[in-house]
Design an enzyme around this catalytic site. Structure first.
Site, PDB file in Angstrom:
ATOM      1  N   ASP A 173       0.711  -1.135   0.133  1.00 32.06           N
ATOM      2  CA  ASP A 173       0.047   0.124  -0.120  1.00 32.06           C
ATOM      3  C   ASP A 173       0.887   1.319   0.242  1.00 32.06           C
ATOM      4  OD1 ASP A 173      -1.566   2.208   0.244  1.00 32.06           O
ATOM      5  OD2 ASP A 173      -2.690   1.450   2.097  1.00 32.06           O
ATOM      6  N   HIS A 208      -1.284   5.168   0.118  1.00 28.72           N
ATOM      7  CA  HIS A 208      -1.458   6.007   1.313  1.00 28.72           C
ATOM      8  C   HIS A 208      -0.664   7.066   1.176  1.00 28.72           C
ATOM      9  CE1 HIS A 208       1.699   4.048   3.311  1.00 28.72           C
ATOM     10  NE2 HIS A 208       1.637   4.824   4.440  1.00 28.72           N
ATOM     11  N   ASP A 234       1.032   7.622  10.252  1.00 31.61           N
ATOM     12  CA  ASP A 234       0.463   6.143  10.106  1.00 31.61           C
ATOM     13  C   ASP A 234      -0.275   6.036  11.521  1.00 31.61           C
ATOM     14  OD1 ASP A 234       1.223   5.216   7.669  1.00 31.61           O
ATOM     15  OD2 ASP A 234       3.277   5.360   8.302  1.00 31.61           O
TER      16      ASP A 234
END
Lengths: 193, 442
Positions: B209, B212, B348
């Site tokens: 990913d 993001h 995060d």
């Protein structure tokens, strides 16, 4: 030996005045942080500062060393020079730093302030020769953070500062932050200490 | 709800990219993961350089279980549960060090560094010398193996060798552990912190990913990061559940690099040795919970601490033959960017923590299948990069492969061997016509 001699000051009045000035400096710093005035806060630091939060470790008792702070190269939670510190401040103001946008509500409580004149007790390894021409100040802190709706973090620890006289105030020439946690018990450390 | 194959398959429709968030919050699923994922996978324990001397130890976890990893006098490595055989107390509470024995501080049972029981108080007058020392050593991790200095353990004696398990991921791991003749080492200091969310959220982010990054890390990318688009890189998904996404060119975070010449020389040598992979700015996950950031010299373990809680353990690597200035620069850079106070990493935690909070309290939110359909059907074979290759820095093929493998582990009573036929699940227990084939996440 008199108490004043032990404390390294000429007399008690002078020691009290020094203590008062240091405390007021630290309280003002806390106010800047809690008021999200990060630019003004960054100005309190000397250009050659090391702003350092080493790891705290669980070791076998016989393998503990006297100093909590390591001597050699070791990953730290924070190990900033002035440029890095300013970058963090810029990030705070970027409008896209989601960990602090909306910003956390913090309350910095500073207590147990202990002032040692230059040349006295070692304050920590963040303070090398270049920064030693200053007061060594230890203080305890509790930082309460409340974020978004219900998120709460409470961090306690000790700061070991070297304060260099600047006009009628000080600049922070070195700061070692001993956070009293081994595993950091929060999702991030996105606020300043 | 019985956690049978049919139910679990209904939650994970990896083919179409629909995943029920129940798998991130259900305590029963978490318990089954401990048995079937963490009880059978190869899990990262330590790097060789962290325990160089005889009797050096490092305390870690395999799933929820505390484990001691110990260098033996003969140079080998043993790993065993950090749990006394008498009453289950930890036999060591230090996180690392050097010792000849581990003594349980409850009743004093003492073990040597190979895990053997060597001391029991009152063995003669309380036990009448009838206690078998031999049968009461610390519980050993069934298999230990290492790949180029990375030491892994596996509780399942029937699991295939580590090298087979890593499969195609070895090619990418080599890009940053084998790019110099002398390899890498881990700098002192393991950074550990807590996220109130499920461990898989982090594992799936690192498996591929990168999507993001432009949003989550907008503030840090703005200040010093590389600007990038999807076409600046690629990603790979592996049948074993591993994945990596990467930018082709190394874009240094620091323009006025004090190590300019060193980095230049090192980079040239690395390219000669392992090709383009040496320059990847990348993220990867080795199924299930070992991840890394080649390009940022950072490796990770996601230790589960409950359905909605995990710890991040972060290690920083340097080239073993790097000069002091390079080691120091890497340490300062890692401390600045990664970790709980890292200018990149802090954002995060905000995402993972809030998702965990929503799943803990929400009901409707738990019924909504999450969308993993990005790039479906667009992978191909690549002449250079092993795995299913996707021609974009962004793509969710890695996540779909991760959850496919997760499902296979979870529904298989035996070690889920990957079958020859591509359509079949490993372990082959999935009944015909099950919801996963029909694509029926609620």
């Amino acid at each position: 030996m008199t108490l004043d001699q032990i404390a390294g000051v000429r007399d008690t009045t002078e020691a009290m005045l020094l203590q008062y000035r240091v405390e007021q400096f630290l309280y003002r710093e806390a106010q800047l942080l809690d008021g999200w005035l990060w630019d003004e806060w960054a100005e309190l630091f000397a250009e050659d500062v090391r702003y350092w939060m080493p790891l705290r470790k669980n070791r076998l008792r016989r393998q503990r060393t006297a100093d909590e702070a390591p001597q050699g190269i070791e990953i730290a939670l924070i190990d900033d020079d002035h440029t890095a510190l300013r970058t963090r401040v810029d990030q705070m103001k970027s409008g896209q730093h989601w960990a602090e946008d909306p910003p956390s509500r913090c309350r910095h409580l500073v207590t147990n302030v202990r002032v040692t004149p230059a040349g006295g007790e070692r304050a920590g390894d963040g303070a090398d020769g270049a920064r030693s021409a200053g007061l060594r100040v230890r203080s305890n802190f509790i930082v309460y953070r409340n974020r978004l709706e219900t998120e709460v973090d409470i961090w306690a620890g000790e700061r070991q500062d070297v304060l260099r006289p600047a006009g009628d105030s000080f600049r922070i020439a070195a700061r070692t932050i001993l956070l009293d946690q081994n595993v950091v018990l929060s999702k991030n450390l996105s606020v300043f200490f | 709800m019985a956690l049978d194959a049919e139910y679990l398959s209904s939650l994970v429709n990896w083919k179409e990219g629909l995943i029920s968030p129940e798998i991130f919050i259900d305590p029963e699923i978490y318990r089954l993961e401990q048995e079937r994922i963490f009880g059978r996978s190869w899990l990262f324990l330590a790097h060789d350089s962290m325990i160089p001397k005889p009797n050096d130890f490092f305390a870690t976890y395999m799933g929820g279980d505390p484990v001691l990893v110990v260098r033996q006098p003969d140079g080998g490595v043993e790993a065993f549960l950090n749990v006394c055989r008498h009453r289950g107390m930890k036999v060591c509470r230090a996180e690392s060090g050097n010792t000849r024995t581990f003594m349980c501080t409850y009743h004093g049972w003492t073990y040597d560094t190979a895990g053997g029981l060597v001391g029991v108080p009152n063995l003669d007058d309380a036990y009448y010398n009838e206690l078998s020392l031999k049968d009461n050593g610390l519980v050993k991790v069934a298999q230990i193996d290492s790949y180029k200095g990375l030491i892994f353990g596996n509780f399942d004696p029937s699991a295939p060798p580590l090298a087979d398990y890593l499969g195609d991921l070895k090619y990418y791991i080599d890009g940053w552990v084998d790019h110099t003749e002398n390899g890498i080492e881990v700098l002192p200091g393991v950074v550990k912190w807590t996220i109130n969310a499920n461990w898989k959220l982090a594992a799936e982010q690192f498996v591929g990913d990168t999507y993001h990054a432009p949003t989550s890390h907008a503030s840090s990318l703005l200040m010093f990061g590389p600007a990038f688009a999807g076409k600046d890189g690629g990603h790979v998904a592996m049948r074993e559940g591993h994945g990596e996404s990467f930018l082709f060119e190394r874009l240094t975070r620091f323009e006025d690099d004090p190590l300019g010449r060193y980095n230049e020389t090192r980079s040239r040598a690395a390219r000669e040795r392992v090709g383009d992979r040496a320059e990847f700015v990348a993220n990867f996950t080795a199924f299930p919970a070992f991840s890394g950031l080649p390009g940022s010299a950072n490796i990770r373990v996601w230790h589960p601490k409950g359905p909605n809680k995990f710890e991040i353990w972060s290690f920083t690597v340097v080239d073993k033959d790097a000069p002091e200035a390079a080691r120091r620069a890497q340490q300062v850079s890692a401390s600045f960017t990664e970790g709980p106070a890292g200018v990149v990493e802090t954002d995060d935690g905000e995402n993972w923590g809030l998702i965990g909070h929503i799943l803990e309290h929400g009901h409707q939110a738990r019924k909504m299948a999450w969308n993993y359909e990005m790039g479906r059907g667009h992978t191909r074979e690549h002449e250079e990069f092993p795995g299913e290759y996707g021609d974009s820095f962004f793509g969710e093929d890695g996540q779909r492969a991760f959850y496919r493998r997760w499902l296979e582990f979870m529904i298989s009573k035996t070690w889920p061997t990957i079958p020859e036929e591509p359509g079949k699940p490993g372990g082959a227990e999935l009944p015909e016509g099950s919801p996963s084939r029909a694509g029926g996440v609620r």
